[in-house]
Scaffold this active site. Structure first.
Site, PDB file in Angstrom:
ATOM      1  N   GLU A  28       0.924  -0.926  -0.214  1.00 56.05           N
ATOM      2  CA  GLU A  28      -0.253  -0.070  -0.108  1.00 56.05           C
ATOM      3  C   GLU A  28       0.602   1.079  -0.129  1.00 56.05           C
ATOM      4  O   GLU A  28       0.550   2.394   0.227  1.00 56.05           O
ATOM      5  CB  GLU A  28      -1.194  -0.032   1.295  1.00 56.05           C
ATOM      6  CG  GLU A  28      -1.823  -0.820   1.269  1.00 56.05           C
ATOM      7  CD  GLU A  28      -2.048  -2.291   0.776  1.00 56.05           C
ATOM      8  OE1 GLU A  28      -1.699  -3.166   1.681  1.00 56.05           O
ATOM      9  OE2 GLU A  28      -2.442  -2.403   0.047  1.00 56.05           O
ATOM     10  N   ASN A  44      -0.549  -7.519  -4.110  1.00 58.15           N
ATOM     11  CA  ASN A  44      -1.132  -6.881  -4.980  1.00 58.15           C
ATOM     12  C   ASN A  44      -0.407  -5.954  -5.982  1.00 58.15           C
ATOM     13  O   ASN A  44       0.676  -5.345  -4.691  1.00 58.15           O
ATOM     14  CB  ASN A  44      -2.427  -5.907  -3.833  1.00 58.15           C
ATOM     15  CG  ASN A  44      -1.385  -4.602  -3.318  1.00 58.15           C
ATOM     16  OD1 ASN A  44      -1.417  -5.047  -2.307  1.00 58.15           O
ATOM     17  ND2 ASN A  44      -2.132  -4.199  -4.001  1.00 58.15           N
ATOM     18  N   ASP A  72      -7.926  -5.461  -4.849  1.00 57.30           N
ATOM     19  CA  ASP A  72      -6.792  -5.601  -3.825  1.00 57.30           C
ATOM     20  C   ASP A  72      -6.785  -6.958  -3.539  1.00 57.30           C
ATOM     21  O   ASP A  72      -5.892  -7.858  -2.370  1.00 57.30           O
ATOM     22  CB  ASP A  72      -7.095  -4.840  -2.567  1.00 57.30           C
ATOM     23  CG  ASP A  72      -5.748  -4.905  -1.267  1.00 57.30           C
ATOM     24  OD1 ASP A  72      -4.058  -4.609  -2.016  1.00 57.30           O
ATOM     25  OD2 ASP A  72      -6.203  -4.748  -0.117  1.00 57.30           O
TER      26      ASP A  72
END
Lengths: 187, 620
Positions: B222, B306, B348
Site C-alpha cells: 500500500e 497486489n 487488492d
C-alpha cells in the site's frame, strides 16, 4: 533631560529598525504568505509544567476561519497522502484526527509541530516538503475535522464518496485529554 | 544482546544444568504425577529425513517448529490424545502475558521442550520452559525496532511468527530486519537489515528455512513498494539471492529453466512490458504471506501481493508478476514456473495466501498439487510440477469475476464491478481483504478436507488519484466494506479439494481472522475475534468445546506433545490486524473509510473485544 531624550531617540530608532526588518522580511515573501510563519514560540506538547506557572497557548491558526485555505488544506490532505495514513479522519496506520483524543495536542501550534516536525511513532516530518503556508492550511483542515474551527469555514462536503459526515456538520469535539485551553472553541 | 529482564540472564548461566534436569527429572517436576507417563522429550534426531537429505522437523508431531507445522503447510498434527471424545475436557493449564497489546497473529513455536513466541511490534521474543509448571521464561529478547516503523505498517503492526531450525530461532522485525537467535540462550547470531522503512517497506511475515536459506519477503503493497523475496544464508545472515516480483527477467530471476504453463504468462521481461513505463518500480507484488516447500521436487512455492496503487486505471496491463503463484529453487531463487492468478488486479486481491502441498486423486490419477484458497475467492488446485490449473472453484460469494478458464488460465473479470475514478461502484464481492486474507487454512490428509477460516465481506469502491511520495501510502481508492450475503461476516468452512465443493460451514458473526489447526483426533480448532477459542468436529463442524479468552483471537493455534508425553494446544489471544484495527488502533467509526474501509464493517467490535496479548495453553 539629555539622557531621557537620547533614550527616546534610541527607542524610536529601534522601533524603526524593527519595523523595517519586518517589512524586509515581508518583501522576501510571496504575496499571500504574510500569515504563514512557523509558530513563533516553542510549542508545549504536554500539559504538565514544573513549578506554579501555567502558560497557556491561545494563539489561533492563521487560516482557522478561512474557508478557502481550509479547502486548500483538504486538497493537500489527499495529495500528500495524509488520507492514506489517517483515512478521512477516522485513522488507519496513523491515529484518528476527527475524535476528541490528541496525543500531541489539538492547538494550532501543536498540530503545526506534529505535521512539520513529524512524531516519533511513524508520523513523517513534512517541513522539507511543504511550506509554512501549506502546513497552516493543513492545520485548519485537520482542526475542522473535529469541529474546532468556525463552522462557516469548515468544508461543507467531501469531494468524493461520502465516507465522513460533512465537517461543517460535525459537532465540536472538545479535546478530552488536554487541560491546555484550546485557542478557538467555537460552538 | 538485550534481555527484557535481567533475571532471565541466570538461565543462560545454568543453561546446561537446566537442560540436563529437563531431560532427567522434568516428569517429577510436573504437579500432576499421574499424568507423567515417563515418555522422553522428542529429539530432533528422531525426525524423518526429507528427500533433500534434510531433517524434516515438521514431520515430528511432538513439536511445532514452523507456523505452518511442516513444509507442506498442512497445519495437521498426527496427535490423537485430544479427540472428539476427550476435547470437551480441555482446560487452560498456563497463560502468559506478552506485554504488548496490538494484533497477535503469530503461531507459538515448539522445539525441544521450549515454546517460542514473537509478539507484534516491538517484536519481543520469549522462550518459555515447557518442562516446568507455569512455563517460566527461559530468556527473552528485545530487538528494539525503529519507532517510526509503526507508521508505515499498513494493517496493524503484526508479526506472523518465528521459525526454529538447527538450534536457532529466526524472526523478522517490523523495521525490516531478519534476526537469528541461539535457541538455547537467546543470544543473537546475526541481525541483517533487509528492508527500508523510508521507502515504505516493513516485514510482518514469518520466515521459512529451507536448505540453508532463510526465506524472507517484504510488506508495503500500500506504500508503492517493489516486492521481493530474499534468500539469506542460514549461518551468516548474508543475502544470497533476491527475487523481485516486478521488473526485467534478470531481477525476477527468470532464466532459461523457466517455463510458464499458460501462454498468457510467457514472454520476455513481462515484469516491465505489462506496466506503463517505469510503473513496475513502485508496483507492489510484495510477499508477506506463506511459503511451502516440496523437498522431492526441490521447489519453494509462494504467491505475490497486489499491484500498487489500488487504483487500476493508472497501471494498464497485466502488471506482472503481482498476484502471481511462483515456484522457485530454494538455493538460488531461480524461477521454475509462474502463474498469474489475478492479472491487473482491481480490488487488492493479493496472492500471498497459503498454498498447501498434497497429492490428490484427480481424473483417475494421483496428482501432485498445491491447494490455494486465494484472496480472489477461488480455491485453486494447481499441478505443482508445471503450474497447470486443475480446478478453481469459488468458496465465497464472488461477483467481481465470473470464473477461471482452465484451458487458458484466464480469470474472467466482471466489468460492472471494475472501479472507476470519480464514480462509486457498489457491492463488489469479495471485498479488498478477499474471500480470505492471511489467515491460514489447515488440511487433514485423514479427512481429505481443507479447513478454511475466512470472512464474508463486500465493498463500495471509488478510484481517486494516487500520488507517489516515497514512504507514504500509494493507494488511490476510497473503500467502504460491509457484510456479504447472509449478513455473517465470517465463516469456518470445510472444503473438499477433490470435488471442489463445500462440505460444511460454521457461520460466524465476525470475520474469522485466526489460523486453523486440524489433528488426527479429528478435531479442528480456530478462534473468533470476540475471543472464543473453538474446537469443532472435523467431519461435521459440530462445536465440541469452546473457551473464552481475554481478547479477540487472530493468532495461529498449534498443538504439541509436552515433556510429560501429553498433548497440548496453544494459541495467542490479542485482537488487531487489519480487521481489528478499530480496536488496536482506536479508530473512529464515523469515518467509514478508516483502515482502508474495514472499520465500516467492524463498528461493533469495540463492544465485543478489547485489546490484549496473552498466550493460552490448554491440556486435558
Amino acid at each position: 533631560m539629555g539622557p531621557s531624550l537620547e533614550r527616546n531617540i534610541a527607542r524610536t530608532l529601534l522601533i524603526t529598525v524593527a519595523i523595517a526588518a519586518v517589512a524586509c522580511e515581508r518583501e522576501q515573501r510571496n504575496l499571500g504568505q504574510s500569515q504563514s510563519a512557523a509558530p513563533s514560540a516553542f510549542v508545549a506538547d504536554v500539559d504538565l509544567q514544573p513549578g506554579p506557572t501555567f502558560i497557556s497557548d491561545t494563539s489561533e491558526g492563521p487560516f482557522d476561519d478561512n474557508a478557502y485555505n481550509t479547502a486548500e488544506g483538504q486538497a493537500l490532505f489527499e495529495e500528500m497522502n495524509c488520507s492514506g495514513c489517517h483515512a478521512h479522519g477516522g485513522g488507519a496506520m496513523g491515529p484518528a484526527l476527527m475524535d476528541d483524543q490528541w496525543i500531541y495536542g489539538s492547538l494550532p501550534n501543536q498540530i503545526f509541530a506534529s505535521i512539520a516536525q513529524g512524531r516519533p511513532n511513524g508520523m513523517p516530518a513534512w517541513k522539507y516538503r511543504l511550506n509554512n503556508k501549506q502546513i497552516w492550511e493543513l492545520v485548519a483542515y485537520v482542526r475542522s475535522l473535529s469541529g474546532l474551527t468556525p463552522k462557516g469555514a469548515r468544508p461543507a462536503r467531501e469531494d468524493h464518496m461520502m465516507v465522513i459526515p460533512a465537517p461543517n456538520q460535525t459537532p465540536n469535539a472538545k479535546p478530552k485529554n488536554s487541560s491546555l485551553p484550546s485557542a478557538s472553541m467555537f460552538p | 544482546m538485550q534481555h527484557i529482564g535481567d533475571t532471565h540472564r541466570g538461565w543462560a548461566h545454568v543453561g546446561a544444568l537446566v537442560a540436563t534436569c529437563a531431560l532427567v527429572c522434568l516428569a517429577a517436576c510436573r504437579p500432576d504425577e499421574s499424568r507423567s507417563t515417563g515418555s522422553t522429550n522428542v529429539q530432533r534426531g528422531a525426525a524423518p529425513t526429507t528427500a533433500g537429505g534434510e531433517v524434516d522437523l515438521g514431520a515430528d508431531d511432538g513439536q511445532w517448529v514452523m507456523p505452518a507445522k511442516n513444509y507442506a503447510a498442512t497445519r495437521f498434527s498426527g496427535l490423537t490424545e485430544i479427540n472428539e471424545q476427550t476435547v470437551a475436557r480441555l482446560r487452560p493449564i498456563a497463560t502468559f502475558s506478552t506485554g504488548t497489546l496490538r494484533g497477535h497473529e503469530a503461531a507459538p513455536i515448539v522445539a525441544n521442550n521450549t515454546m517460542y513466541i514473537v509478539t507484534p511490534y516491538p517484536n519481543f521474543v520469549y522462550a518459555l520452559d515447557l518442562t516446568k509448571p507455569g512455563l517460566p521464561v527461559k530468556w527473552s529478547y528485545n530487538p528494539k525496532p525503529l519507532l517510526a516503523s509503526q507508521g508505515v505498517a499498513c494493517c496493524d503492526v503484526v508479526n506472523r511468527g518465528a521459525v526454529y531450525d538447527a538450534g536457532k530461532i529466526f524472526f523478522n522485525t517490523l523495521d525490516g530486519r531478519t534476526i537469528a537467535l541461539d535457541a538455547a540462550t537467546g543470544k543473537p547470531a546475526w541481525d541483517t537489515k533487509v528492508a527500508e522503512i523510508n521507502i515504505g517497506e516493513t516485514i510482518t511475515m514469518a520466515p521459512l528455512v529451507v536448505k540453508g536459506r532463510v526465506l524472507v519477503g517484504n510488506s508495503g503493497g500500500e506504500m508503492g513498494v517493489r516486492g521481493w523475496v530474499k534468500g539469506l544464508d542460514e549461518n551468516s545472515g548474508k543475502v544470497v539471492w533476491t527475487a523481485y516480483a516486478t521488473g526485467p527477467d534478470k531481477d525476477v530471476l527468470i532464466g532459461p529453466s523457466f517455463k510458464a504453463y499458460y501462454t498468457k504468462d510467457q514472454g520476455k521481461d513481462l515484469g516491465v512490458s505489462s506496466w506503463p513505463p517505469g510503473a513496475w518500480k513502485i508496483g507492489g507484488g510484495t510477499m508477506w504471506g506463506w511459503i511451502a516447500y516440496d523437498s522431492t521436487l526441490d521447489l519453494i512455492y509462494y504467491g505475490t501481493a497486489n499491484p500498487g496503487p489500488w487504483n487500476p486505471d493508472v497501471r494498464p496491463g497485466d502488471n506482472k508478476w503481482t498476484s502471481t503463484q511462483f515456484a522457485r529453487r530454494p538455493e538460488d531463487g531461480t524461477a521454475v514456473w509462474a502463474y498469474q492468478l489475478t492479472p491487473h488486479d482491481e480490488h487488492d486481491y493479493d496472492g500471498v495466501n497459503e498454498q498447501i502441498i498434497a497429492d490428490l486423486p484427480i481424473g483417475g490419477q494421483t496428482r501432485k498439487v498445491l491447494i490455494r484458497p486465494d484472496r480472489n475467492g477461488y480455491v485453486y488446485v494447481i499441478d505443482r510440477q508445471t503450474g497447470q490449473l486443475l480446478s478453481a472453484n469459488p468458496y465465497v460469494f464472488i461477483n467481481s469475476t465470473t470464473g477461471v478458464d482452465l484451458k487458458t488460465g484466464q480469470l474472467a473479470v466482471n466489468p460492472d464491478k471494475s472501479p472507476q475514478v470519480g464514480k462509486v461502484i457498489r457491492e463488489i464481492c469479495p471485498a479488498a481483504p478477499g474471500g480470505k486474507d492471511w489467515q491460514p487454512s489447515a488440511y487433514s490428509p485423514k479427512t481429505g478436507l481443507l479447513y478454511i477460516p475466512h470472512q464474508n465481506l463486500c465493498m463500495d469502491e471509488e478510484g481517486v488519484s494516487a500520488n507517489y511520495i516515497a514512504g507514504t501510502p500509494y493507494v488511490g481508492m476510497n473503500v467502504k466494506m460491509y457484510a456479504g450475503p447472509g449478513g455473517n461476516r465470517g465463516e469456518f468452512e470445510a472444503w473438499n479439494p477433490v470435488t471442489g465443493k463445500q462440505v460444511w460451514a460454521v457461520k460466524e458473526d465476525l470475520p474469522v481472522w485466526s489460523g486453523a489447526l486440524v489433528t488426527a483426533g479429528d478435531v479442528a480448532f480456530y478462534g473468533t475475534m470476540d475471543g472464543w477459542f473453538k474446537a469443532v468436529d472435523a467431519r461435521s463442524g459440530k462445536l465440541l468445546w469452546q473457551f473464552k479468552t481475554g481478547s479477540g483471537i487472530i493468532g495461529q493455534p498449534v498443538t504439541y506433545k509436552g515433556p510429560d508425553g501429553h498433548q497440548y494446544v496453544a494459541v495467542l489471544s490479542g485482537v488487531g490486524g487489519w480487521s481489528g484495527a478499530i480496536v488496536a488502533g482506536m479508530l473512529d467509526p464515523r469515518d467509514s473509510s478508516a483502515a482502508a474501509g474495514f472499520v465500516n464493517a467492524m463498528r461493533d467490535l469495540p463492544q465485543k473485544s478489547t485489546m490484549g496479548g496473552m498466550l493460552y495453553v490448554f491440556g486435558l
